[in-house]
Design a protein around this motif. Sequence first.
Motif, PDB file in Angstrom:
ATOM      1  N   ASP C  51      -8.440  -0.713  -2.425  1.00 47.23           N
ATOM      2  CA  ASP C  51      -7.718   0.373  -1.329  1.00 47.23           C
ATOM      3  C   ASP C  51      -7.405   1.659  -1.192  1.00 47.23           C
ATOM      4  OD1 ASP C  51      -5.439   0.549   0.003  1.00 47.23           O
ATOM      5  OD2 ASP C  51      -3.899  -0.573  -1.041  1.00 47.23           O
ATOM      6  N   LYS C 357      -7.447  -0.092   6.395  1.00 49.12           N
ATOM      7  CA  LYS C 357      -5.950  -1.805   6.411  1.00 49.12           C
ATOM      8  C   LYS C 357      -6.912  -2.884   6.904  1.00 49.12           C
ATOM      9  CE  LYS C 357      -3.583   1.912   3.576  1.00 49.12           C
ATOM     10  NZ  LYS C 357      -4.225   1.520   2.213  1.00 49.12           N
ATOM     11  N   GLN C 604      -2.223  -4.557   4.653  1.00 45.65           N
ATOM     12  CA  GLN C 604      -1.977  -5.605   3.367  1.00 45.65           C
ATOM     13  C   GLN C 604      -2.481  -6.902   3.642  1.00 45.65           C
ATOM     14  OE1 GLN C 604      -2.297  -3.334   0.137  1.00 45.65           O
ATOM     15  NE2 GLN C 604      -1.221  -1.966   1.168  1.00 45.65           N
TER      16      GLN C 604
END
Lengths: 349, 349, 628, 628
Positions: C51, C357, C604
């Motif tokens: 991430d 993302k 996410q």
Amino acid sequence: MNKPVKLSPKDFASDQEVRWCPGCGDYAILKGVQRTLAEIGADPATTVFVSGIGCSSRFPYYMATYGFHTIHGRAPAIATGIKLVNPKLDVWVITGDGDGLSIGGNHLLHALRRNVDLNIMLFNNEIYGLTKGQYSPTSEPGTRSPSTPYGSIDTPVSPCAFALGAKGRFIARTIDTHQKHLPDVLKRAHAHAGTSFIEIFQNCIVYNDGVFDDFAERSVRDERTIEVRHGEPLIFGTARDKGLRVDPTACRLTVVEIGKDGISESDILVHDETNPHLAQMLIEMRGPDFPVAIGVIHCIEGETYAEAYEAQTREILKKSGEPDFNSWIRRGHVWTVGKDGAHPEPAAE
Amino acid sequence: MNKPVKLSPKDFASDQEVRWCPGCGDYAILKGVQRTLAEIGADPATTVFVSGIGCSSRFPYYMATYGFHTIHGRAPAIATGIKLVNPKLDVWVITGDGDGLSIGGNHLLHALRRNVDLNIMLFNNEIYGLTKGQYSPTSEPGTRSPSTPYGSIDTPVSPCAFALGAKGRFIARTIDTHQKHLPDVLKRAHAHAGTSFIEIFQNCIVYNDGVFDDFAERSVRDERTIEVRHGEPLIFGTARDKGLRVDPTACRLTVVEIGKDGISESDILVHDETNPHLAQMLIEMRGPDFPVAIGVIHCIEGETYAEAYEAQTREILKKSGEPDFNSWIRRGHVWTVGKDGAHPEPAAE
Amino acid sequence: MDTSIPSSELEALDRVVVRFAGDSGDGIQLTGTQFASATALAGNDLATFPDYPAEIRAPAGTTFGVSAYQIQFGAGSVLTAGDEPDVLVALNPAALKVNLPAMREGALIIIDKGSFTPRNLQKAGFESNPLDDDTLTKYQVLALDISKLTLDAVDPFGLSKKEALRCKNMWTLGLMLWMFTRPRKPVIDWLTNKFAKNPVVRDANIAALNAGHAFGETAELGFHLPRYRIAPARVEPGEYRTVTGSQAIAWGIAAAGLKAGLKVFFGSYPITPASPILHELARMRMFNIETFQAEDEIAAICSAIGASYAGAIGVTSSSGPGIALKTEALGLAISVELPLVVINSQRGGPSTGLPTKTEQSDLYQAIFGRNGDAPMVVLAAATPGDCFDTAIEATRIALEHMVPVMLLTDGYIANAAEPWRIPDIDDIPPIANHKPAAGEITPPFNPFRRDPETLARPWVTPGMPELMHRIGGLEKSAETGNISYDPANHQKMTELRHEKVERVARFIPPQKVSHGDETGDLVVVGWGSTYGAIDQAVRLARSEGLKVSHIHLRHLFPLPANLGELLAGFDRVLVPELNMGQLATLLRDRYLLPVRQLNKVAGQPFKVREVLEAIHEAVAQDAPKAAE
Amino acid sequence: MDTSIPSSELEALDRVVVRFAGDSGDGIQLTGTQFASATALAGNDLATFPDYPAEIRAPAGTTFGVSAYQIQFGAGSVLTAGDEPDVLVALNPAALKVNLPAMREGALIIIDKGSFTPRNLQKAGFESNPLDDDTLTKYQVLALDISKLTLDAVDPFGLSKKEALRCKNMWTLGLMLWMFTRPRKPVIDWLTNKFAKNPVVRDANIAALNAGHAFGETAELGFHLPRYRIAPARVEPGEYRTVTGSQAIAWGIAAAGLKAGLKVFFGSYPITPASPILHELARMRMFNIETFQAEDEIAAICSAIGASYAGAIGVTSSSGPGIALKTEALGLAISVELPLVVINSQRGGPSTGLPTKTEQSDLYQAIFGRNGDAPMVVLAAATPGDCFDTAIEATRIALEHMVPVMLLTDGYIANAAEPWRIPDIDDIPPIANHKPAAGEITPPFNPFRRDPETLARPWVTPGMPELMHRIGGLEKSAETGNISYDPANHQKMTELRHEKVERVARFIPPQKVSHGDETGDLVVVGWGSTYGAIDQAVRLARSEGLKVSHIHLRHLFPLPANLGELLAGFDRVLVPELNMGQLATLLRDRYLLPVRQLNKVAGQPFKVREVLEAIHEAVAQDAPKAAE
Ligand SMILES: Cc1ncc(C[n+]2csc(CCOP(=O)(O)OP(=O)(O)O)c2C)c(N)n1
Ligand SMILES: Cc1ncc(C[n+]2csc(CCOP(=O)(O)OP(=O)(O)O)c2C)c(N)n1
Ligand code: SF4
Ligand code: SF4
Ligand SMILES: [Mg+2]
Ligand SMILES: [Mg+2]
């Protein structure tokens, strides 16, 4: 906040933290632009920065003006819409070699030929920065990058040659860290009515470090570049002992040494920024045999798109008089149906 | 059907009825292309015509070769895929001024700079034919059309100037009805390895009739055009009494009269198709003061994209030896789990 | 703040979640990747979640410049990177600031206190030093001056301070390898290889690694460090490696090319997170793969269409905004019925959105996003390893049915790594295609004469003698292939194009229940990268005694023929998606089932807990009448 | 072949369908348009269907070069161009060949036998002359040598034969005007105007027109010509004109600009059948309308987005393939929440498809065709005249809700003409927008602070002092408008973008039943240009006693709030569409209703009969259980 009479470069910095890699050439350009705007007395409220996508295209976020970070390659088209709707705005387009010349080449072409009054700054780092270092349409052949692990094989496009082929009327070049030169070029670009195209050699310290060092690096710059100025002879070199001439039978530029073979300063070609042929020759120059031309290489005046449009509109309005929508939609055959819903019989023929 | 030893132009005509307007310049081009293919002994099975959308782009349907009528503006990109996969094919791209220079400008730019071995024929009628006559990016300023009822205001793009700015290595021009000239130019284009760009002045009899008449019309053609040929002096005029020279201080072409002011044929500039600066000057010429240049204006040799790619691949294969997929996906850390599904304990450190 | 770390010699754990976090300049992704490699070699199953920020190198010390790498590993099967980390390594204040909210109470937090300078604290937005106030009272904290320890360790090598501090990540990695009893050797091998040309840097890094390890071993503190042992997972025998989704896609495409005996032409334009597929394939030229970095996404797909037309396997790849640009050309591929594989590595949208993302929000676009009636086959990969098989499946369908196929992955599986049982190329069945043998078709030739089973048209490519023909995007006569404006023909061709895609359902395996029984109170239907989270949630729910099953779809269009029947075996349907409910639309449209949605659009992946909670809620509801 | 036309002095008819057909060079579209104008002036209601080839001027005499223009007119309300013509005018053999299959038995066919040369017969594909064999036995045939009659009529003007024959259409029109008792004067006025600069051509055309008329009047044949009288329709009082959908869209956009007090910026790229909107608006510059012919569709929408950003009403227009190219930029407009009107004049697809034919197959693309969760408002116009109102409605929603709006029309309504009660611009309510008054907003300024009712953000445009800000396609913080990668913020913004579009449903009128009762056995739900065919079919069905109603949707996304309730009032739902079932998907997804589809994808509008048959079938089925 009351508008200060004269803004400083800092007043053009937005409150957003600058997010380029430390050492990126973009910082220098940002500084140069902020200085330029302060020096020309720009009004942040009527100044707009429009960009596509790329490291370079993050630029608008850092300016305390209006800013539109659009989509990849399309900034010239969006800026065109902005400028046509409100010609009073000062519209700057920020693009990269990928954004402007890969995906966005067509819009650049058409903005240039239409002569929309935009100032287009192309940050050329010969690489795709934001997507982590793939080669770009301006990368030198043989560039090894994640997408060309064995070296690239295509001929790069020359931004200024392209702009010239696209009928660009203002074509200039400068260097990110050349803080004396860059604001001067930007001021000329700003003063020019019509599309101003400025290629800026910009160092990407992470993915293409030093790619312009052979001419742009401070220690060699004077020797390896030529700062062209309209009406002045095309002389360069630390000792200002070299100049350019045209060989008429070969139809090419040559480098001559002043003081050698009886050549004096007066034999040197004088820069004529209105001549597209000279511009083409200057643009093409690259080491080791030639210096790289920076400065305003080409500039010719001409009606801008918006000017032509407004002139035409005035004519139309003069002819049309006060336009009346109700009459407009009643041109041609119109008939009336009476209160009773009945329709007059067609005239007996 | 057994392949005949030598095909005639007719053998290159498909069974589909030609659907252009009667009198359209496209018919003449079709004829010229069919003749050219017959004369160069092309094999219909290895010849492919790829086009975008427009009247001009209907072209492939009328050829008894392979043909792909694709989407608006994208023919160069599709043709690139075809050529890269099968470099043995003879790939011709047919496009129009709208297809190639409006929506498709970017693909044209990149095909040219990459030097993919395509023969690109741009039918320039300075109008959008298929969509019924809107002005195009090559239309003269002031063009009245359904979308510009008060006259267009944008500067047209010059197809050849654009191609040159795009690093085009073969740039030529010809005229639809000039049936002696057109096949010769096409043959040169076909012989050239790399992207060949040919602008064809094509008359749209319905929406832009006679737009090239000032120089292309049979009766004025010799006087108002100059057929350039490498190594020959740049002479023109029905009486072949006019020529071109370079003014070195102004860096521009001038027209001179042979036999006047002591000027003889030997004073005339000799055409050098390898010189891009001369090419630019020739491309820019337009009446009334200058003749329009037709023929092969610019041609330089250079490795094509496919050649460079194949040379590189040979090197890679030499180094890699017989490639083994199973080993490729086993590079790096690999561990083995035994039959019992148990994993050896990590080495005690 | 509790600094009295309980001592424990080799505490045995079943599974652990560790999160490395630091500045983007701290080399966190490398640290994570190496830890994952060592963990894989230690025999654990694992899943990772890198991430990182969108900026190439965000300014040091800022919260938006924080890069993180999370890994879950264990003795049993591990399918997600874990909901909440058990251990956080925070190499600067910003990393602590950003990641603290994700930590469970009682987690172990290892901090480089050397980086907790006033300037860094301020950049991270801490008003006071969290090491001194009560910010960390709920956690176990191990605050070491890793910066100084690293500088000491690499002192002999004469690096500048800046260079020396770059070894911080290796010091930390050394400590973590010790703490979780992972082998150091693979990391040392990797460093040796990576810095072959720079022996000083190589040696300094190795020294830092060893120093971190030794620190654990010698425990120079007044307290014992915890140390854990995680037993190896019991998995199918075979050769293993870790693989990311991007690698697996690239290899799957390459394998498909080999099994089809055809050149692969990959036309692409760089975009996050799709680019790594281009990068990997670009290196694989010796496998008859040609990659082409086009000028834009339109040229990319067009070059691939040209390649397919010329007889290669045309493949193109992008993510949302780039796929959007391919829309028009996709219509052409559908109209001329050429094989084509289009890979979409989805990312957060709309527009530029959240490029780094993950999201699943391009399903609508894949299935419905074209002008005209333009159906196409859509597949989705579930895990990094599954990308390999799905890429082969996509290519197989494209070639055997002469259709474009869209293959969906996303930023999560593109970047995430998992152990993967390495296949043998010889075990993969060959892939057929519709190129006629020489002389098999004789003129007059109709390019739209179809295979009666698949409705595929013949793949006649330029260069084949005597079969010259013309195709294009205008409607074509079903009888001759020539342009046709005939109304009845258009109706027929439209129906044929539909039928051809629908028939693919006859050639794919029937849908299976991924986990659980074939009937029950609730079925959780997922697709794509949510596989791991759903699987674990369903297992937990079943362990609680709930009658829940999991169906995971690889084939999204057409849907498997037996899916309706399967769904009918359950009282309720729950569809968790990382979008606002796109598969839900498909299922409702097709089966008129009142599906319940669980939607997350936060860039996410799902946490297992989120899915489990939705299962609880769904089961708690009254079962709907069969057909409400 | 029956050549004995029954004589009848002014036979009264309720409604007639006439089809003009000939070579594209014959001026059929002009003839049709003029006949329609004259018919409108005669007080009939009417609907037209121009149907012409894709080629600009296809080679003379070929079947694919046939141009046709169908008109239905009558004393009652006329909503479609009619299923089957009562009268066919065929100016050459190809026109006969192509159109004969559409004719009902007993129809009147007027033929220019002068054009039935061996060469033309052959080009049309007739093996023998249909005037001589039994091809036409089932029809009433009036075979005249119109070519020769025209040449005779224009002989005095000294035209070349080719020029003279160009007047054939006027001769024919003259005859038809006589036959249907329509006034000649408007046509003469029009000719006078059109050929003002070419008096010879003008006079020749007028002479031909008069000669055709006189031919009817004097009946130079051995038999009487039929002559009909169609009583004027009784319609609402007011001023009328005929209008095509393209005109009405252009005028609607212009009117909206005037009512909003804003400049209209129309960025477009030519494409069939959308271009006429550009053409009309280009002429209207004096109404503060700027048209911009961009280099492609991407630049077109981008320029419009730029214009909206700068404070004008940005509008862009195209058809399917061009709309596909706008996909990515649409995402930007949705993300930055600017007002924008996108007009899609749908045509036959996929890909280039059937450019001059009509279809409704871009609904999926309009609603679902974007990357990311990117909902947008979608409207559709039902008739040419309705285009005016819908264009205003689209602009109103765009400005009042700060959203992009897609407005769907199609090739049929774009080109078809119908009588239209001309509105008064003063009767149209003004349109508000979200530009702050000077000083209304003070810094610090959040460009995403929303109106609590509509959730619209303020429309702050460059030039406004002190409100400088930056926007873009990356996700923005709901609180500050700055870039935000925060997961919770992305969730929130995604939900806000959805909610904003959903809330539009609060501001639109509730859905009404277009015709019929609010409950019944069957409701036929349509959208767009199928309005006329569905309306007439439902009326016929009701006249047969069937309990059928018609609901026609203007608002497709969001759907009207009360639609679900309305649909619940019927046992069955039938959805006729010129696609493979796209609205059907929407309704099933939203209401879980087992809708029955009627799909036609032939490039042609529905015939009333086709819809009626589907109604019969639907009603014949057992009513489904309420929730099956
Ligand atoms: C439609 C689309 N395609 C691709 C991308 C990915 N992308 C973002 S920036 C970029 C190239 C940037 O290169 P350049 O314009 O040279 O800018 P730099 O980062 O070098 O300043 C690419 C390919 C994107 N965002 N959108
Ligand atoms: C994506 C897309 N945009 C627009 C069109 C409509 N269109 C078809 S041809 C054409 C222009 C043709 O002009 P040109 O290339 O000059 O060809 P010509 O007809 O003049 O030969 C346009 C705008 C289309 N078919 N597809
Ligand atoms: S990647 Fe290169 S261009 Fe981008 S911010 Fe870093 S140094 Fe600058
Ligand atoms: S419109 Fe023009 S270019 Fe097109 S076929 Fe007709 S004459 Fe030729
Ligand atoms: Mg760059
Ligand atoms: Mg043209």
